[in-house]
Design an enzyme around this catalytic site. Sequence first.
Site, PDB file in Angstrom:
ATOM      1  N   ALA A  62      -0.485  -7.766   3.070  1.00  0.00           N
ATOM      2  CA  ALA A  62      -2.693  -7.404   3.635  1.00  0.00           C
ATOM      3  C   ALA A  62      -2.875  -5.987   3.612  1.00  0.00           C
ATOM      4  CB  ALA A  62      -2.548  -7.800   5.021  1.00  0.00           C
ATOM      5  N   GLY A 101       1.590 -10.300   2.890  1.00  0.00           N
ATOM      6  CA  GLY A 101       0.549 -11.772   1.963  1.00  0.00           C
ATOM      7  C   GLY A 101       0.622 -11.570   0.530  1.00  0.00           C
ATOM      8  N   GLU A 104       2.743 -13.710  -0.299  1.00  0.00           N
ATOM      9  CA  GLU A 104       1.928 -15.411   0.263  1.00  0.00           C
ATOM     10  C   GLU A 104       1.402 -15.521  -0.790  1.00  0.00           C
ATOM     11  OE1 GLU A 104       1.187 -13.675   4.544  1.00  0.00           O
ATOM     12  OE2 GLU A 104       1.893 -15.450   5.016  1.00  0.00           O
ATOM     13  N   GLU A 124       6.480  -9.566   8.825  1.00  0.00           N
ATOM     14  CA  GLU A 124       5.252  -9.365   9.945  1.00  0.00           C
ATOM     15  C   GLU A 124       5.479  -9.106  11.080  1.00  0.00           C
ATOM     16  OE1 GLU A 124       5.235 -11.691   7.479  1.00  0.00           O
ATOM     17  OE2 GLU A 124       2.918 -11.338   6.699  1.00  0.00           O
TER      18      GLU A 124
HETATM   19  C1  3H9 Z   1       0.749  -8.819   6.357  1.00  0.00           C
HETATM   20  O1  3H9 Z   1       0.475  -9.253   4.780  1.00  0.00           O
HETATM   21  C2  3H9 Z   1      -0.187 -10.292   6.579  1.00  0.00           C
HETATM   22  C3  3H9 Z   1      -0.273 -11.484   6.082  1.00  0.00           C
HETATM   23  O2  3H9 Z   1       1.082 -12.465   7.002  1.00  0.00           O
HETATM   24  C4  3H9 Z   1      -1.645 -12.027   7.554  1.00  0.00           C
HETATM   25  C5  3H9 Z   1      -2.518 -11.761   6.571  1.00  0.00           C
HETATM   26  C6  3H9 Z   1      -3.954 -13.069   7.301  1.00  0.00           C
HETATM   27  N1  3H9 Z   1      -1.330  -1.904   4.640  1.00  0.00           N
HETATM   28  O3  3H9 Z   1       5.732   3.311   3.658  1.00  0.00           O
HETATM   29  P1  3H9 Z   1       5.155   4.840   3.114  1.00  0.00           P
HETATM   30  C7  3H9 Z   1       0.229   3.070   2.689  1.00  0.00           C
HETATM   31  S1  3H9 Z   1       0.569  -7.559   6.990  1.00  0.00           S
HETATM   32  C8  3H9 Z   1      -1.877  -0.377   4.166  1.00  0.00           C
HETATM   33  O4  3H9 Z   1       4.878   5.802   3.498  1.00  0.00           O
HETATM   34  P2  3H9 Z   1       7.105   3.959   1.632  1.00  0.00           P
HETATM   35  C9  3H9 Z   1       0.950   3.743   4.118  1.00  0.00           C
HETATM   36  O5  3H9 Z   1       0.236   3.405   5.223  1.00  0.00           O
HETATM   37  C10 3H9 Z   1       1.632  -6.650   5.735  1.00  0.00           C
HETATM   38  N2  3H9 Z   1      -1.067   0.376   4.052  1.00  0.00           N
HETATM   39  O6  3H9 Z   1       5.632   4.434   1.805  1.00  0.00           O
HETATM   40  C11 3H9 Z   1       0.974   4.882   3.434  1.00  0.00           C
HETATM   41  O7  3H9 Z   1      -0.376   5.388   2.960  1.00  0.00           O
HETATM   42  P3  3H9 Z   1      -0.385   6.907   3.292  1.00  0.00           P
HETATM   43  C12 3H9 Z   1       2.836  -6.979   5.811  1.00  0.00           C
HETATM   44  C13 3H9 Z   1      -0.008   0.313   3.626  1.00  0.00           C
HETATM   45  O8  3H9 Z   1       7.782   4.200  -0.053  1.00  0.00           O
HETATM   46  C14 3H9 Z   1       1.156   4.971   2.125  1.00  0.00           C
HETATM   47  O9  3H9 Z   1       0.527   3.240   2.159  1.00  0.00           O
HETATM   48  N3  3H9 Z   1       3.715  -5.535   5.121  1.00  0.00           N
HETATM   49  C15 3H9 Z   1       0.981  -1.188   3.787  1.00  0.00           C
HETATM   50  O10 3H9 Z   1       7.947   4.622   2.458  1.00  0.00           O
HETATM   51  C16 3H9 Z   1       2.607   4.382   1.577  1.00  0.00           C
HETATM   52  O11 3H9 Z   1       3.225   3.793   2.795  1.00  0.00           O
HETATM   53  C17 3H9 Z   1       4.223  -4.904   5.513  1.00  0.00           C
HETATM   54  O12 3H9 Z   1       4.360  -4.893   6.800  1.00  0.00           O
HETATM   55  C18 3H9 Z   1      -0.019  -1.707   3.936  1.00  0.00           C
HETATM   56  N4  3H9 Z   1       0.273  -3.397   4.473  1.00  0.00           N
HETATM   57  O13 3H9 Z   1       7.186   2.351   1.947  1.00  0.00           O
HETATM   58  C19 3H9 Z   1       4.865  -3.959   5.048  1.00  0.00           C
HETATM   59  N5  3H9 Z   1       1.880  -0.230   3.396  1.00  0.00           N
HETATM   60  O14 3H9 Z   1       0.010   8.034   1.996  1.00  0.00           O
HETATM   61  C20 3H9 Z   1       4.408  -2.606   5.313  1.00  0.00           C
HETATM   62  C21 3H9 Z   1       2.519   0.563   3.227  1.00  0.00           C
HETATM   63  O15 3H9 Z   1      -2.273   7.344   3.482  1.00  0.00           O
HETATM   64  N6  3H9 Z   1       5.003  -0.990   4.241  1.00  0.00           N
HETATM   65  N7  3H9 Z   1       0.445   1.228   3.470  1.00  0.00           N
HETATM   66  O16 3H9 Z   1       0.263   7.668   4.639  1.00  0.00           O
HETATM   67  C22 3H9 Z   1       6.104  -0.807   4.139  1.00  0.00           C
HETATM   68  O17 3H9 Z   1       6.821  -1.421   4.943  1.00  0.00           O
HETATM   69  C23 3H9 Z   1       6.271   0.733   3.410  1.00  0.00           C
HETATM   70  O18 3H9 Z   1       4.614   1.009   3.535  1.00  0.00           O
HETATM   71  C24 3H9 Z   1       7.058   0.184   2.359  1.00  0.00           C
HETATM   72  C25 3H9 Z   1       6.558   1.451   0.909  1.00  0.00           C
HETATM   73  C26 3H9 Z   1       8.009  -0.267   2.300  1.00  0.00           C
HETATM   74  C27 3H9 Z   1       5.780  -0.717   1.275  1.00  0.00           C
END
Ligand code: 3H9
Length: 704
Positions: A62, A101, A104, A124
Amino acid sequence: MSSSVTFDVVGPVGLISINNPPVNAISHEVRRGLVDVIARGKDSNIKALLIMSSGEMFSAGADIAEFDHPLGEPSFQEVESRIESCALPVVAAIHGLALGGGLELAMACHYRVAHTNARLGLPEITLGIIPGAGGTQRLPRLIGARAAVDMILSGTPISATDAKAKGLVDEIAEGDLRDAALKFCERVLREGLGPGPTCNRTVSDNLDESDISAALAPHARALKGRTTQNLVVEAIKASKLPFSQGLAVEAALARQSLASRESQALRHVFFAERESGKLSGAPANSTQGQPAVIRRVGIVGAGTMGSGIAMAFANAGLEVLLNDYDPAALARSREFLSSTYASSVKRGRIPQEVANERMQRIHSTGALDEVANCDLVIEAVFEDMELKKEVLSKLDFSLPPERLLATNTSTLSVTEIARATAHPERVLGMHFFVPAHASKLLEIVRTDHTSAESLSTAFRVAKLLKKVGVVARDAFGFIGNRMMLDGYWREAEQLLLEGATPAQVDAALEDFGFAMGPQRVSDLGGNDVGTKARAQLFKRESRPDPYFVIADRLTEMGWLGQKTGRGFYLYENGSREAVSDPEVISLIEKLASERGIRRREINDKEIVERCILSLINVGAMVLEEKIAARAADIDVVWTSGYGFPRHLGGPMFYPDTLGLPHALQRIRDYHEKLGHYWRPAALIERLAAENSSFEEWDRRSAAR
Ligand code: 3H9
């Protein structure tokens, strides 16, 4: 149609593609786009739907940035229900990451094909929320409740092979994923497998209390002081209910988790870590700042720090040239490196071949000139100004002027060191923390002359090393140590002089959420290390007595901590267990009486309040003195480098949740009782008067 979701027809397959860079977050727009294109499946020529993504990953989940407000319609549940109830088979083709998400959504599809490079997870919990898009209900139906609770509590993604073995994916694809997934669709059609909704399955196993305890046990440390895990367990238990009821339980628990302070704090740290790597801390005279390409790194000084930094780069796949004028130091370093890698292999962290490759990337040389052909050189020699200046001046002469020169000092003035060079714009500090190969934080210390290009390169280095880089202005203790020494640790020592015991102070702060209390940390690192560092720092600025008088006296007595078997505590027969030492209490009493301090009973509440408020107050000074560019940067430094509990958001986020007027009032009370060193920071006074917050201060600063 939304540009972030496209639809193509490939033979009998309707190919839905998510395209929402950089991480294919399932944003409001993507959800709208998905609902639109799923309706296209009604076209009579289309027999199956295939959902894929462009870019580097299937989806990071998400869009976390949308969580501060109610999520727009269509909801995840709505999109997933349309997928799951679709009359045609729906296949998800997963590459790279499928998180939260994203996974999911894939679980709501009828089949999943994963590329060998795929990693699937529900992280999450790291954001203080539960999977709220059906994950707690569909995952147990696919892999069983016990495996599901493990996977959700760990938050760690699993490989495609593991996912296949668990029953989370149906097929693994090598080579071109699109081709493989289209072939899979053909097979589903040929064999008439039809749609197979996950919601129609039943959970194959029961989750009893012993399973829950066993699942929680490995995460006890990471989840200390947290509550999300209880909601996860409750939601998974509900997967035994009929699907729609379980989904309703999940939705209620997800809302509860999303509204919690824990989640607000963890989401704050998530974005703060990403923001800290951006150049708002650039000096006023800088321009764009293009980072240099880094392939080969020179490190000067093969002591503990130099060797640890060498490992950090070798582990990240870079070539390292480690220099020391002393052959014995180089030999000791090789021994240290090979024994550290051997222990990683023994603990099963890396295979032997990987250890060999890493070791082979680290080359040694006694000739300083040889590092001149490296893309970046980090000086990590003994903490001595004249020595560092000499090394930097020689490196400056031999290294082409566009290459970055970093000093790994933790105490000395980087500005002064840079004066030894003709190119101060390419000099900055890289403050690594022990152990350099494993610690998460890199403080990047800029002087008034450091160029934006140099800062950009330093950020790139942090990213390459998978560390969080935070810029600090060159000043006493930079960000972290200034706050630790003038705030948190100093107050802990003051409390000892006033009547608390080391065990009491440590326990109170560990209860607050620090992994280890200050006295135990000091004993672990060596009391002498702190004494030496403070002596160096005092050359920049001195501090009035009492300032670490206990730790310094222990150093004088040779009670250095764990390594000598006694420090603030006793460590019997090489054990790491800290045992209270009556002689230390007598020593503290003596030091207190020499200073006319009358000892008294002190309760845990006062210990925590004083240590944390002093940390907050000095943090505000660090901000007003522009040593940190953002309050959020301070939060990153303290949560990633100094053990401040992440679920409280960091020392600048935390007082926002207490209310700054309240925090200020307590600081004023202590100022009255304890004297000048509790002087409230002007910034807290200003923000409290405006009923504002540090978060708001960051927002206003960004807009300026
Ligand atoms: C969920 O899914 C809830 C659901 O269960 C229920 C919903 C109802 N959203 O980390 P990076 C941005 S909760 C928005 O530097 P990397 C990040 O801010 C979600 N933005 O890259 C950055 O922006 P900016 C569960 C996101 O290659 C850019 O993307 N998922 C999101 O080192 C690059 O990110 C997680 O917890 C997001 N979900 O790492 C995963 N993800 O360039 C969270 C990233 O403007 N994400 N951004 O600064 C991560 O763990 C890492 O970003 C990932 C990439 C491993 C994916």
